[in-house]
Enzyme design. Sequence first.
Site, PDB file in Angstrom:
ATOM      1  CD  GLU A   1      -2.885   0.813   2.542  1.00  0.00           C
ATOM      2  OE1 GLU A   1      -3.288  -0.334   2.865  1.00  0.00           O
ATOM      3  OE2 GLU A   1      -3.171   1.827   3.186  1.00  0.00           O
TER       4      GLU A   1
ATOM      5  CG  ASP B   1      -1.661   4.510   2.889  1.00  0.00           C
ATOM      6  OD1 ASP B   1      -2.389   4.014   2.044  1.00  0.00           O
ATOM      7  OD2 ASP B   1      -1.356   3.960   3.969  1.00  0.00           O
TER       8      ASP B   1
ATOM      9  CD  GLU C   1      -4.666   7.226   5.828  1.00  0.00           C
ATOM     10  OE1 GLU C   1      -5.075   7.688   6.906  1.00  0.00           O
ATOM     11  OE2 GLU C   1      -4.445   6.033   5.644  1.00  0.00           O
TER      12      GLU C   1
END
Length: 287
Positions: free
Chosen positions: A95, A97, A99
Amino acid sequence: MLLQLSILAVLLLCPVWAENFYQDATVTFGDHRAQIQDGGRVLALSLDKISGSGFQSKNEYLFGRFDMQLKLVPGNSAGTVTTFYLSSQGAGHDEIDFEFLGNSSGQPYTVHTNVYSQGKGNKEQQFRLWFDPTSSFHTYSIVWNSQRIIFLVDDIPIRVFNNHEALGVAFPKNQAMRVYASLWNADDWATQGGWVKTDWSMAPFTASYRNFNTNACVWSAATSTSSCGGSKTDSVNNVQTWQTQELNASERNRLRWVQQKYMIYNYCTDAKRFSQGFSPECKRSRF
Ligand SMILES: *[C@@H]1O[C@H](CO)[C@@H](O)[C@H](O)[C@H]1NC(C)=O
Ligand SMILES: *[C@@H]1O[C@H](CO)[C@@H](O)[C@H](O)[C@H]1NC(C)=O
């Protein structure tokens, strides 16, 4: 013939592949809270007390450059988390990311980045932004190739995660990933450590995504092969620039500027959390 040639020329020069949310994305949760607008160019996500919302790309990719313009939840966005990330599925997932942790009115957003390889994360870096991310669209990009991952904001590199497999650090490179986006409530931890709760009288909260562009290798699970679309080529090496992208001198300066002025958390310096010692790549990252 001339017309066809000029169309071909335009296609070849066209730097990125513009995705259309109608054709290229699937709403994963939130039903009507995810709304495609402007002929597929914009996707607005909203969050109310009952649910947030999210979408994913139809395609899976193995390496590429992914650009998304975002306009984050304005005003009192405390407790909300807006995301734009790549992820594989299943156990031992990879993953990458971005955010965006909301905040009380007038207080700054936190940009949270992380990399998971084979199910293991713990590689967080967090940043402030040098602009108000709620007043207009800004471009957030992930460059992912076999040597490194670069996070960019408006084309300014904010983080580079290099492949340090030689030091025994896992690097995401064997699992295809989809692009995901979501807006959800995380007021148990997101804002000021969970102290500031979501103000539901302000709901629904809305964040907008626009100009989703990929210049990437699309993975076919059926044939276990990837085909590298897009067409931004490096005229010298005739390969797609993202495939070998690294930072040049001026980009390294920008990165240093961001990391010195805007980085608010770095897993490589959190001695309290990693009291047993830092991950090996921390010794190599100069920033
Ligand atoms: C919200 O604002 C406060 C005060 O400026 C700050 O300490 C905090 O890091 C900000 N972001 C989040 C996600 O809490
Ligand atoms: C560095 O890379 C950036 C982004 O690709 C480019 O715009 C810039 O011209 C390059 N600078 C140098 C000095 O090569």
